[in-house]
Each structure stands twice: as C-alpha cells, then as structure tokens.
Scaffold this motif. Structure first.
Motif, short mmCIF file in Angstrom:
data_model
loop_
_atom_site.label_atom_id
_atom_site.label_comp_id
_atom_site.label_asym_id
_atom_site.label_seq_id
_atom_site.Cartn_x
_atom_site.Cartn_y
_atom_site.Cartn_z
N VAL A 1 0.83 -1.20 0.00
CA VAL A 1 0.00 0.00 0.00
C VAL A 1 0.86 1.25 0.00
O VAL A 1 0.34 2.36 -0.04
CB VAL A 1 -0.96 0.00 1.21
CG1 VAL A 1 -1.93 -1.16 1.12
CG2 VAL A 1 -0.21 0.00 2.53
N THR A 2 2.18 1.06 0.10
CA THR A 2 3.13 2.16 -0.06
C THR A 2 4.24 1.65 -0.99
O THR A 2 4.34 0.45 -1.28
CB THR A 2 3.74 2.59 1.27
OG1 THR A 2 4.57 1.53 1.78
CG2 THR A 2 2.66 2.91 2.30
N ARG A 3 5.07 2.56 -1.42
CA ARG A 3 6.24 2.10 -2.18
C ARG A 3 7.23 1.47 -1.18
O ARG A 3 7.45 2.01 -0.09
CB ARG A 3 6.89 3.27 -2.92
CG ARG A 3 7.33 4.39 -2.02
CD ARG A 3 8.00 5.53 -2.77
NE ARG A 3 8.39 6.59 -1.85
CZ ARG A 3 9.52 6.58 -1.15
NH1 ARG A 3 10.38 5.56 -1.27
NH2 ARG A 3 9.83 7.57 -0.33
N PRO A 4 7.80 0.29 -1.50
CA PRO A 4 8.81 -0.30 -0.61
C PRO A 4 10.04 0.61 -0.49
O PRO A 4 10.40 1.31 -1.45
CB PRO A 4 9.17 -1.62 -1.29
CG PRO A 4 8.01 -1.90 -2.21
CD PRO A 4 7.51 -0.56 -2.65
N VAL A 5 10.66 0.60 0.69
CA VAL A 5 11.81 1.48 0.93
C VAL A 5 12.99 0.63 1.42
O VAL A 5 12.87 -0.10 2.43
CB VAL A 5 11.46 2.57 1.96
CG1 VAL A 5 12.71 3.37 2.33
CG2 VAL A 5 10.39 3.48 1.41
N LEU A 6 14.10 0.71 0.71
CA LEU A 6 15.34 0.07 1.14
C LEU A 6 15.99 0.95 2.18
O LEU A 6 16.26 2.13 1.93
CB LEU A 6 16.27 -0.13 -0.07
CG LEU A 6 17.63 -0.75 0.22
CD1 LEU A 6 17.48 -2.18 0.75
CD2 LEU A 6 18.51 -0.74 -1.04
N LEU A 7 16.23 0.37 3.36
CA LEU A 7 16.72 1.18 4.48
C LEU A 7 18.22 1.39 4.37
O LEU A 7 19.00 0.44 4.25
CB LEU A 7 16.38 0.51 5.81
CG LEU A 7 14.89 0.33 6.10
CD1 LEU A 7 14.69 -0.25 7.49
CD2 LEU A 7 14.15 1.65 5.97
N THR A 8 18.59 2.67 4.42
CA THR A 8 20.01 3.04 4.50
C THR A 8 20.35 3.57 5.88
O THR A 8 21.51 3.84 6.17
CB THR A 8 20.33 4.11 3.45
OG1 THR A 8 19.49 5.25 3.67
CG2 THR A 8 20.08 3.57 2.04
N ARG A 9 19.35 3.69 6.70
CA ARG A 9 19.52 4.08 8.10
C ARG A 9 18.33 3.49 8.86
O ARG A 9 17.31 3.15 8.28
CB ARG A 9 19.57 5.59 8.25
CG ARG A 9 18.36 6.31 7.70
CD ARG A 9 18.52 7.80 7.82
NE ARG A 9 17.33 8.49 7.32
CZ ARG A 9 17.20 9.82 7.30
NH1 ARG A 9 18.20 10.58 7.74
NH2 ARG A 9 16.09 10.35 6.83
N PRO A 10 18.46 3.37 10.16
CA PRO A 10 17.41 2.66 10.91
C PRO A 10 16.05 3.34 10.81
O PRO A 10 15.02 2.67 10.68
CB PRO A 10 17.94 2.66 12.34
CG PRO A 10 19.42 2.79 12.19
CD PRO A 10 19.64 3.66 11.01
N GLY A 11 15.98 4.64 10.94
CA GLY A 11 14.69 5.32 10.92
C GLY A 11 14.10 5.39 9.52
O GLY A 11 14.83 5.57 8.54
N TRP A 12 12.80 5.23 9.40
CA TRP A 12 12.15 5.27 8.08
C TRP A 12 10.78 5.93 8.19
O TRP A 12 10.15 5.95 9.24
CB TRP A 12 12.04 3.87 7.46
CG TRP A 12 11.34 2.86 8.33
CD1 TRP A 12 11.91 2.04 9.25
CD2 TRP A 12 9.93 2.61 8.38
NE1 TRP A 12 10.98 1.27 9.88
CE2 TRP A 12 9.73 1.60 9.35
CE3 TRP A 12 8.82 3.12 7.71
CZ2 TRP A 12 8.48 1.10 9.66
CZ3 TRP A 12 7.58 2.62 8.00
CH2 TRP A 12 7.40 1.63 8.98
N SER A 13 10.30 6.50 7.06
CA SER A 13 8.99 7.15 6.95
C SER A 13 8.50 6.95 5.52
O SER A 13 9.22 7.28 4.57
CB SER A 13 9.08 8.63 7.29
OG SER A 13 7.83 9.28 7.07
N ILE A 14 7.29 6.42 5.38
CA ILE A 14 6.74 6.14 4.05
C ILE A 14 5.30 6.63 4.02
O ILE A 14 4.48 6.24 4.87
CB ILE A 14 6.75 4.64 3.72
CG1 ILE A 14 8.09 4.01 4.07
CG2 ILE A 14 6.42 4.42 2.25
CD1 ILE A 14 8.09 2.50 3.93
N ALA A 15 4.96 7.45 3.02
CA ALA A 15 3.58 7.89 2.83
C ALA A 15 2.86 6.91 1.92
O ALA A 15 3.46 6.29 1.02
CB ALA A 15 3.53 9.29 2.23
N ALA A 16 1.55 6.75 2.15
CA ALA A 16 0.75 5.90 1.27
C ALA A 16 0.81 6.44 -0.15
O ALA A 16 0.92 7.65 -0.38
CB ALA A 16 -0.69 5.85 1.75
#
Length: 750
Positions: free
Chosen positions: A243-258
């Motif tokens: 339901v969101t675009r997948p995000v490859l983590l380059t740092r621990p914290g993440w934020s993804i909008a729908a």
C-alpha cells in the motif's frame, strides 16, 4: 440307516447305521472397538447362535492374549482382550455347541484382521531459539517421536521419547533461514508407526520492524518506524499487496507515505515487514483509523442581504451548515466533493455573522467544525431615474431601487461633495424616491447612500443629468385624440413662463405668449381649425432660457358634436318622428340609437342656417330609447351628441268611431280598440287640446265622449294610450289618427 422298497411289495433290508454332526452357522460381521480402559483393551462383539460358545484365536500378531470365550445369549455376544500391543493381528473366530459326547461341534472358522494403529502425536508446536527449532507435543507413553522432511529425509532433529504423555526435541544445529518449511512428525511404538502430522516451520534471520506508528495528513497516512539497514520495508494490506512504495533502508529510521489518498475510514489493517534475501520478518499489525477532517469553507460571497457559502468536503459526505443568527440547519447538495449554498432568508445588515460547517460520512464520527466570519452591509442603492445624461426640470423626483426599510437615504451632489435635498427614512425595502426642487440650471453628478445605525452602504453608481428649462407638457389634446374646430389646448409648464404652440407646416405659431399660472397650468383657445389630422408641439421661455420643443403630438380636428332640439327629453314618440337640431353648416349629421347596436336611423346635411332634420321611421319594438347625433366632415366624425331619451310607442290602437264621413254633434262619442291601459283623444291639429281624457282600455276596447264642443266642419281626432300588460316591454302606444268625420251643430229638439 436306509432301506428301499418297490410299490407296496418287497422291502430290502436296512443298511448299517451312519452317525453325523450338525454345525452351528459361521460367525460374520464381528465388531471391534479399541478401549482406553482397560489399558490397551479390545472389545469384540457380534451376533451368534443362542447357547453357543464363541471362541477367538490369535492366529498371528505382535503378541496379544486372545479374549476369553463367551457364551451367546439372546443371539448376542461380546468379549474383551487386554494389553494388546500396537500392530496388525490375524484372528479366527468360531462358535461351538456340545456334541453330547463330552465334545464340541464347531462352526466353520471366520477369519479377520484387526489393526491397532499408533495415533499421531498431538499439539505439535515449535519455537525458535537462535534459528534452532525446538519441537514439542503430546504422544503415547513409550513411543518414539521421529521428525523428518516430507520425503522422510533427515532434518537433523533427534528422536524423542514420550514420557508422561509429552515429548520435546531440539535440532542438533541451527537451521538456515527458511519460510514455511514442511516437516512431518510421527510416533513409533516397536514396529508400528502413526500417521504423520505436518507443520510449517519458518526460520527468520530478520527481526520485525520496531516503533511502528502512523500519522495522517489530508486523508493520506504516513507510516514510520525503525528497521534493519539493508532490509526493505513493506507495508502490506490483508491481501499481501503493497500500500506504499517499498523502501530500502540506508539508516534505521524510516517514513513512508501511502501511494494514494485513503480517505476517511473507521479501521483498516496493514502489516509492516522487513524483507531481505528472500526472507520476510514477522509482520507488525496496525489498525489505521482516519477520521473526517473539517470541511473547507472556500468562500463566502455577500450579495447585499444574502450570502452564498461554498466549500469542499469528502466526496459523498453530508455537509451541515448553521449560521449564528438562527437554529436552522441547512444541508447543501454535494457534487464531486464541492458544495454551494445560498440561504433564502436575508440577513440583517451592519452585523457580523459566523457560518459553521461540519460533515458526516458513513458510520464515522462527525468531523470537527469549520467556521468563517462575514459581514453584511446595507445594500448599495441604485438610481433608476432620471436616465443617465437626461435633461430634467429643476423640480423632479429621483427614483431608485435597493433601498432598505428603516434606513436613511441621502443624495449627494458629487461635484461639490455636499448633500442634495433632504434625507429620507425609507419605509419599505426595494424601490424608493426622493423629490428635488428648485435646482440650478446646470449639469449635475449625483449618487445615493443609505445609513442604518452605525453602518453605511457603499455609494451608488453616479448618475449625470442636466437641469434645463423643460419643454411644456401638452395634456389636452391627448396623443391621437380628437378635438373640435374650436377648442382649448392646455398643459403644464414653468410657473411664470410663456408658452407658444406650433402647428406642423405652419410658418408662424398657432398660439403665442400663453401665460403659465403659478400652479404651472396653461391653456389657450384655438378657433376654426379645418377638420383633419394635425401635429403640434410647444416650447416655453423663462427669463433668458428657452426650452427645447416638446415631443410632437398628433391629434385630429373633428366636427363639433351636433345638438338635438327635438324630440324633447323623455317625449313619447311614434313609429315616425322628426329628429332635428343645430350644427355647423357643411357638416352632415347622422342620427343613431345610443345602444350597443348604434343603428343608423337617418342622415341629414346641416343647412346654412345651422339647422338639420331627419325623419326617422322606427321598426324597433316600443320602449325606452336614447338618440344621439354625430357630425361628419371630410371623413372625420365628431363625438356623440348628448343622448336624448325618448319613449317609443309603436303599437297602433284602432279608432272605430267616428267612422269615415260620419256626421257627429256634441257630445261626440269616441270608441276603439286597444291593449290594457289608459288613453286619451286629442285634437288632430293641437295635441294640447284634449277632447276626451283618461279613457280606460278594458276587454280590448275603449270609449268616451268629448268634454267640449268640437269645431264645426271636417275633423280628425288622434288617440294614444298607455300600455300596462308588459307583453313586449312597451309602455305607450303610437299616435293613431281617425278617419275624417263632419262636426255639425246639434239638432234642436222639436
């Protein structure tokens, strides 16, 4: 033994005696039931020969003691074996009866198999400790639990023994990460093996995301949290779709909008996972709730005393509006997420108002309110009269619209920025008027403004006009009206001014130097204008100013209405009567009935002595009538003369006596016929000489004697009667003249 014989003859000898046994029937359909009490018990039952003994023998098997023999009672039997090991048994069963020689007569044997299967283990579960699976469950005491892959291959997990109904075993080494690996679990007792239990084992090397949360902006959720660097964060729906675009983590914290707007929702589940190298972490479940936002009020347009409110909302929502001056609730129509509403009830001016909007949708809680303030001012007046750039008289009325009841209207001389005329308190909404008097002769630019309490409207659009000496007004004649040759023209103009009237195609004025009275009225007589269509106009002068010409006025000069002299008003007339009177020589006079038909009765020229006469012959029934006369000349007609009322009598009662040529002497007797009423006999040459008055007509006849001596010689008499039978509406008869008779002196008596 046996013997034989032929017919009734010789018999043979008997044979040696031979003995035999009759077996009971073979057993069939033996039922088998495995028991827990007694331990490892097996109950056998079935149908048999009453009184027989049933005996079951173990032909082969893992070693179990045969059940005790049992007697058949009432056709039923059952027996129980104990301590039977798991495995397959081949059994033989017979029922036997005594042979009365201390032996038995057995049935044919019934062979059958019994399998006491090992049950599969139960409550099989696993946990993972540092990627090492630990399996637990329940089983049969003394059994061995064996764990393999689906093909029966080793998975490097030791066998486990069941003690006190439970078992546990741990893999000898950590497993590689795997997702839903199928494992078979069986338990075995000696050579007997249970059916398998299949479980799915997942070994993760990814921890689930942590500190997972969400926030909402404009109905779009944004998901946040912490994860493993190098892994990809996926936010999935119940169908395992992103339901969101997948995000490859380059740092621990993440934020993804729908990736799309969700809109309001009461509860929507999502699952947040790590994915890396084909592995997926345990999902973190979130229940996302998005409440309704306050609708947006995009504009408030105030149009005088009305306000139009517009805004946006969630498509399909129901918007509710309230204004702070009323408890009424309004629900505008919503189209594609937009709405517009204009309240039909006007607002009171010079006040501040607040409109509040909320929205509801489906079963969600109502939204927070949105509000907006607006001010309602007095309507801006409009000046509707005089026309822009018009020429006006110094005394005139300014007219307008958009007034407000109770407000004070004031005109302004914009050229000098000063009040013009007196202020006026309006007594109704809408149209208004204000009188101006004594204005200077010059060009004016004015506007209007209204005030109420401490508030004032905007000034109206300016209106330009010129105060000039206005052309006189001609009120008589009217446009396309008629006037006789000699008539009085009149109208209105500037008090103290002078008016002249012009006739089209004339070289000089028709009337000049007509004085205007203090009341503004003027009049002058014009004489002997020829009959025909005329066009006139007027202008006036005052001091050094001269007005423009008035608008041309068209009218007709027509003959004067003639005068009817005879018959007299309300005179009784017969079928033939002479109508006469006076007119203008050269005209012709038409006599008509003054009723709806306007029937023409006759025509006569007007003679040089101004007289005219028309002999009229009536064919109408008797009754009340009115006559009018119309003069005509060159195709123009006068108006009707004053109507002359007459009483028409057309009924002619016969005069029977005196007869024609009869000699009569005093007292002369008269008689005749008639209709009910009263009549009289008069002189033929003078109706004022009544010879026999008040003669009643009854039974269709009348008679009487002369009240005086008649002149000697040849005479005639005339008779007329009133009519009272109302048969045809007539009230009087026509005059009827008798035949000629001779009046002679009375003869002296001898």
């Amino acid at each position: 033994m046996a013997e034989q014989f032929i017919g009734s003859g010789d018999h043979s000898g008997r044979s040696q005696a031979r003995g035999f046994k009759i077996r009971p029937p073979q057993l069939a359909a033996i039922k088998t039931e495995f028991l827990t009490t007694p331990v490892a018990g097996v109950k056998f039952s079935g149908v048999g020969h009453t009184g027989a003994t049933v005996e079951i023998t173990v032909v082969s098997g893992p070693g179990g003691t045969a059940p005790p023999a049992v007697q058949v009672r009432n056709g039923q039997w059952e027996t129980t074996a104990t301590n039977w090991a798991f495995g397959t048994y081949k059994l033989s069963a017979v029922q036997k009866v005594p042979d009365n020689a201390n032996g038995w007569i057995p049935s044919q044997p019934y062979t059958f198999d019994v399998v006491r299967a090992v049950p599969p283990p139960t409550n099989v579960k696993y946990t993972v400790d540092d990627r090492t699976p630990i399996f637990t469950g329940n089983g049969e005491n003394g059994a061995t639990v064996i764990i393999t892959d689906t093909a029966g291959g080793s998975v490097d997990v030791p066998d486990a023994s069941v003690n006190a109904g439970t078992w546990l075993t741990r893999a000898r080494a950590p497993w590689a990460p795997v997702n839903s690996r199928s494992i078979k679990v069986v338990q075995k007792i000696e050579t007997a093996t249970s059916a398998f239990v299949e479980i799915k084992v997942t070994i993760e090397n990814l921890a689930p995301p942590s500190e997972v949360a969400y926030s909402v902006t404009d109905y779009t959720p944004t998901f946040t949290g912490k994860g493993i660097v190098g892994a990809t964060i996926h936010v999935l729906d119940a169908g395992n779709n992103d339901v969101t675009r997948p995000v490859l983590l380059t740092r621990p914290g993440w934020s993804i909008a729908a990736s799309a707007t969700w809109g309001p929702t009461k509860s929507r589940k999502v699952f947040v996972v790590h994915k890396k190298d084909g592995l997926t972490s345990t999902p973190v479940e979130l229940n996302v709730a998005i409440g309704l936002l306050a609708p947006e009020i995009t504009r408030v347009t105030v149009d005088e005393l009305h306000a139009e409110v517009a805004g946006t909302c969630w498509a399909g929502a129901v918007v509710t509006l309230k204004f702070n001056d009323s408890a009424d609730v309004h629900k505008p129509d919503v189209s594609n997420g937009t709405w517009v509403f204009k309240r039909p009830t006007p607002f009171t001016p010079t006040e501040e108002y607040t409109v509040t909007a909320t929205q509801t949708f489906a079963d969600l809680e109502p939204s927070p309110p949105a509000s907006r303030q607006f001010a309602v001012k007095l309507p801006t007046p409009q000046i509707t009269g005089p026309d822009d750039k018009a020429d006006v008289w110094r005394d005139f009325t300014v007219k307008g619209d958009k007034g407000y009841n109770g407000a004070t209207m004031q005109l302004r001389d914009a050229q000098f920025d000063r009040a013009l005329g007196e202020p006026k308190v309006l007594t109704e909404d809408g149209e208004w008027s204000m009188d101006l008097t004594g204005l200077e002769f010059r060009r004016y630019t004015i506007d209007a403004q209204q005030k109420l309490n401490q508030g004032a409207s905007e000034r109206s659009e300016p209106r330009v006009f010129e105060v000039v000496l206005a052309p006189p007004v001609i009120s008589v004649p009217m446009e396309n009206g008629d006037l006789p040759r000699t008539s009085t023209l009149s109208g209105w103009a500037m008090p103290g001014g002078r008016v002249e009237v012009w006739l089209k195609d004339a070289a000089v004025p028709l009337l000049t130097d007509i004085a205007v009275g203090n009341d503004g009225f003027w009049q002058a007589e014009v004489t002997k204008l020829p009959v025909g269509a005329k066009t006139i106009w007027a202008r006036q002068t005052f001091d050094r100013w001269t007005s423009k010409d008035s608008q041309p006025l068209n009218y007709n000069v027509v003959p004067a209405a003639p005068f009817i002299e005879t018959p007299a008003t309300d005179e009784h007339i017969g079928r033939r009567v002479v109508v006469s009177g006076f007119g203008v020589p050269g005209d012709s006079v038409t006599v008509k009935l003054a009723d709806a038909t306007h029937s023409v009765l006759g025509l006569s020229p007007v003679l040089e002595d101004r007289t005219w006469s028309v002999t009229v012959a009536f064919d109408q029934p008797g009754g009340l009538y009115a006559l009018v006369a119309v003069a005509s000349c060159d195709g123009f007609d006068s108006g009707d003369s004053t109507a002359r009322a007459v009483v028409l009598g057309t009924y002619q009662p016969p005069v029977d006596a005196p007869a024609q040529g009869q000699w009569v002497s005093h007292p002369v007797g008269f008689k005749g016929r008639g209709r009910p009423g009263v009549g009289q006999v008069v002189s033929w040459f003078s109706p004022d000489q009544v010879w026999a008055p008040d003669l009643p007509v009854t039974g269709g006849a009348w008679q009487g004697e002369a009240q005086q001596s008649l002149p000697l010689g040849g005479q005639w008499c005339r008779f007329r009667q009133s009519i009272t039978d109302v048969a045809d509406g007539a009230t009087v008869s026509d005059w009827v003249e008798s035949k000629r008779f001779e009046s002679v002196p009375p003869v002296a008596e001898p």
